[in-house]
Design an enzyme around this catalytic site. Structure first.
Site, PDB file in Angstrom:
ATOM      1  N   GLY A 215       8.863   1.427  12.523  1.00 36.33           N
ATOM      2  CA  GLY A 215       9.365   1.227  11.235  1.00 36.33           C
ATOM      3  C   GLY A 215      10.449   2.067  10.891  1.00 36.33           C
ATOM      4  N   GLY A 217      12.672   4.482   8.911  1.00 34.08           N
ATOM      5  CA  GLY A 217      12.601   5.768   8.148  1.00 34.08           C
ATOM      6  C   GLY A 217      12.401   6.990   9.139  1.00 34.08           C
ATOM      7  N   GLY A 218      12.495   8.230   8.509  1.00 32.76           N
ATOM      8  CA  GLY A 218      12.691   9.549   9.088  1.00 32.76           C
ATOM      9  C   GLY A 218      11.357   9.789  10.117  1.00 32.76           C
ATOM     10  N   ILE A 219      10.130   9.378   9.403  1.00 34.97           N
ATOM     11  CA  ILE A 219       8.913   9.942  10.231  1.00 34.97           C
ATOM     12  C   ILE A 219       8.757   8.962  11.441  1.00 34.97           C
ATOM     13  CG2 ILE A 219       6.474  10.194  10.332  1.00 34.97           C
ATOM     14  CD1 ILE A 219       6.792  11.098   7.192  1.00 34.97           C
ATOM     15  N   GLU A 238      10.571  -4.835  14.745  1.00 32.37           N
ATOM     16  CA  GLU A 238      11.683  -5.786  13.839  1.00 32.37           C
ATOM     17  C   GLU A 238      12.823  -5.005  13.976  1.00 32.37           C
ATOM     18  OE1 GLU A 238       9.466  -5.590  10.300  1.00 32.37           O
ATOM     19  OE2 GLU A 238      10.068  -3.433   9.883  1.00 32.37           O
ATOM     20  N   LEU A 313       4.317   5.957   0.952  1.00 28.05           N
ATOM     21  CA  LEU A 313       4.514   6.841   0.149  1.00 28.05           C
ATOM     22  C   LEU A 313       3.254   7.440  -0.494  1.00 28.05           C
ATOM     23  CD1 LEU A 313       7.117   4.570  -1.715  1.00 28.05           C
ATOM     24  CD2 LEU A 313       7.755   6.682  -0.408  1.00 28.05           C
ATOM     25  N   GLY A 336       7.893  -5.356   7.412  1.00 25.28           N
ATOM     26  CA  GLY A 336       7.315  -5.747   8.390  1.00 25.28           C
ATOM     27  C   GLY A 336       5.682  -5.050   8.758  1.00 25.28           C
ATOM     28  N   LYS A 361       7.438  16.561  -3.734  1.00 21.37           N
ATOM     29  CA  LYS A 361       8.045  17.413  -4.871  1.00 21.37           C
ATOM     30  C   LYS A 361       7.667  18.561  -4.743  1.00 21.37           C
ATOM     31  CE  LYS A 361       8.800  13.880  -8.527  1.00 21.37           C
ATOM     32  NZ  LYS A 361       8.505  13.489  -9.722  1.00 21.37           N
TER      33      LYS A 361
END
Length: 431
Positions: A215, A217-219, A238, A313, A336, A361
């Site tokens: 997917g 993103g960073g992770i 994807e 998130l 996806g 945060k």
């Protein structure tokens, strides 16, 4: 008329091409770097000439001039997925959002549920047979070609020509403009200790011979960076990014053990570096297909040992994933994620991973929550989620009772929040 003569007759300027747009039209634009910058810049410069024109796209990468609240009644962005360029507009309410599964967008276009009056797309140069490749964003754009009144291509020599269901013939094209602008490049994100720890847990659970979906993103990228020692990995994803290229270069990816489209790297859009774009150019190992093919859970799930890696998130104690909003405020989109979670669940030996940092945060907010924040958009249901991974461990949920799930989720929360989560779980009757 020869293909070259047809090409010359359809070549025009961006300013002339945008005059094919009518008031009230919906313009389909491909994902990410599949967007045509010359055309969208011209549209932005002349946006006040139009009324009620909508630009539909997943993951805009550039903030063009039409991202303007003062002219939203002229040209308005309609997001199928918010990214950095479009997020602020969505959160302020002057850009639209169309909920969807990525796999179903082409079908929604064909059914007329999503309008497709005009297609604007970047494309490779025409080959000797009169075909262009929409290699960088095949996605839902191929479906739109069959519905659009006008198809306008921005032909750029830097765009790779790839195999797969991603070609359009000059006879289908209404107009074309030429540009030689360098393609947008998106580098690998900075990987910190949290991402590295999560990536390590996931990497340990991925077997040799697995097929990967990575997917955005960073992770997910952090997971990829820790797979270079694996063997015989495949790709059915994807997005094709630089992390996947690094696995090919390390020898970890050869697609030799895939049980669906063996030997092929399969994707629907490309987002990365110039090196990546050159790698996929006329590479027989790579095929680009529409998202109703790549993301179809039935088709993708025919790959044994499909490992789907997607970020979230917030996740609640039952495993529901809020992956696309901050409470009710939009942040991204379903994309996806649900498609590939379901695909991995169908796959023999498949594993679906939801990756999420335990806190936000500065460790003041737990991303593992008793319930999702009010208004949160649920991206993946509790019935679909299998593995949830934080930097504190792995929770395996499928087949578990509500009580067992709560215990698993609390065990991977930040230690500072575990007592609070336990108390909440008891009040909810989960423990």
């Amino acid at each position: 008329m020869s293909t070259q003569e047809s090409y010359r007759s359809k070549r025009t300027t961006a300013e002339a091409a945008i005059r094919l747009i009518r008031n009230g039209d919906s313009i389909i634009v491909p994902t990410g770097v599949g967007e045509p910058p010359t055309l969208l810049t011209a549209l932005s410069e002349h946006r006040r000439d139009f009324q009620d024109v909508k630009v539909l796209q997943i993951l805009a990468v550039r903030k063009y001039g039409y991202f303007d609240p003062e002219t939203a009644s002229n040209v308005r962005h309609s997001a199928l997925f918010f990214g950095p360029a479009s997020r602020a507009a969505g959160q302020a309410g002057w850009a639209d959002f169309l909920p969807n599964y990525f796999s179903e967008i082409p079908g929604m276009i064909r059914q007329g549920l999503i309008a497709a009056d005009v297609v604007f797309s970047i494309a490779s140069p025409m080959d000797e047979h009169g075909y262009f490749s929409l290699s960088l964003g095949t996605d839902y754009t191929m479906a739109a070609l069959g519905k659009a009144r006008a198809i306008v291509l921005e032909v750029n020599p830097n765009v790779p020509f790839t195999n797969g269901n991603c070609h359009i013939h000059i006879s289908q094209v209404t107009a074309l403009v030429e540009s030689d602008e360098a393609l947008t490049e998106v580098g690998m994100p900075v990987i910190g200790p949290v991402q590295q720890a999560i990536g390590s847990y996931v990497a340990d659970l991925i077997d040799d011979g697995s097929t990967l979906q990575i997917g955005y993103g960073g992770i997910p990228d952090a997971v990829v960076l820790q797979l270079s020692a694996k063997k015989n990995l495949g790709i059915h994803s994807e997005m094709i990014g630089d992390g996947i290229l690094s696995l090919v270069e390390s020898g970890a990816v050869d697609c030799s053990k895939k049980t669906y489209m063996k030997g092929k790297i399969v994707g629907t859009f490309v987002l990365g570096s110039r090196k990546l774009y050159k790698f996929i150019d006329r590479n027989p190992m790579v095929e680009m297909h529409p998202s109703d093919f790549t993301n179809d859970p039935y088709l993708a799930g025919q790959n044994n040992k499909l490992a789907a890696i997607n970020a979230s998130l917030q996740v609640d104690l039952l495993g529901q994933c809020g992956s696309e909003s901050l409470a009710s405020m939009p942040y991204s989109g379903t994309g996806g994620q649900s498609d590939f979670v379901r695909a991995a669940n169908r796959s023999e030996g498949g594993k679906a991973f939801i990756v999420v940092p335990a806190t936000a945060k500065g460790d003041t907010i737990s991303r593992i929550a008793p319930v999702l924040c009010p208004g949160t958009h649920v991206s993946t249901s509790k019935n679909d989620v299998n593995y949830v991974v934080t930097e504190f461990g792995v929770a395996q949920l499928r087949g578990k009772s509500a009580s067992q799930r709560a215990r698993e989720m609390i065990s991977i929360a930040h230690p500072d929040f575990r007592a609070e989560l336990t108390t909440a779980a008891k009040k909810m009757g989960l423990l």
